[in-house]
Design an enzyme around this catalytic site. Structure first.
Site, PDB file in Angstrom:
ATOM      1  N   CYS A  31     -16.928  -1.342  48.689  1.00 37.26           N
ATOM      2  CA  CYS A  31     -18.297  -2.031  48.136  1.00 37.26           C
ATOM      3  C   CYS A  31     -17.838  -3.153  47.225  1.00 37.26           C
ATOM      4  O   CYS A  31     -17.436  -2.710  45.853  1.00 37.26           O
ATOM      5  CB  CYS A  31     -19.232  -0.796  47.562  1.00 37.26           C
ATOM      6  SG  CYS A  31     -20.449  -1.582  46.665  1.00 37.26           S
ATOM      7  N   CYS A  34     -19.444  -2.789  43.473  1.00 39.49           N
ATOM      8  CA  CYS A  34     -18.768  -1.570  43.070  1.00 39.49           C
ATOM      9  C   CYS A  34     -17.372  -1.848  42.291  1.00 39.49           C
ATOM     10  O   CYS A  34     -17.223  -1.467  41.157  1.00 39.49           O
ATOM     11  CB  CYS A  34     -18.526  -0.504  44.021  1.00 39.49           C
ATOM     12  SG  CYS A  34     -20.127   0.315  45.063  1.00 39.49           S
TER      13      CYS A  34
END
Length: 109
Positions: A31, A34
């Site tokens: 991600c 992230c």
């Protein structure tokens, strides 16, 4: 240092049974947002020492914990107080904005 939780037993011990409020970063290695949030999350952790415990959970390999906590988008930061969800922050936030959001949540719990 931000502790990474692996498994339900560790989640129960570190988050649900914690006497201090806990912020959990649900993330995944693939991600992009992230990856941007991770260093910020670790960087602000010392500023909340004694007020908020910081932990992270990789949703890959801990799908059950993500599902049980209704995590449908990542990054997802969930603040737990007394073993219950107090609030959540979904998506990436720059450092100053993230700190303000966390401080506001802590004032309300």
């Amino acid at each position: 240092m931000v502790k990474e939780i692996r498994g339900k037993d560790e989640f129960e011990k570190e988050v649900i049974n914690s006497s201090t409020p806990v912020i959990v970063d649900f993330f995944a290695d693939w991600c992009g947002p992230c990856k941007m949030l991770g260093p910020i999350f670790a960087e602000i952790e010392p500023e909340f020492k004694g007020k908020l415990k910081f932990v992270k959970i990789n949703t890959e390999g801990n799908e059950n914990l993500a599902e049980e906590n209704d995590v449908s988008g990542i990054p997802c930061l969930i603040i737990f107080n007394g073993g219950k969800e107090a609030d959540r922050i979904v998506g990436f936030s720059p450092k100053a904005e993230l700190k303000k959001k966390i401080e506001k949540i802590l004032e309300e719990i």
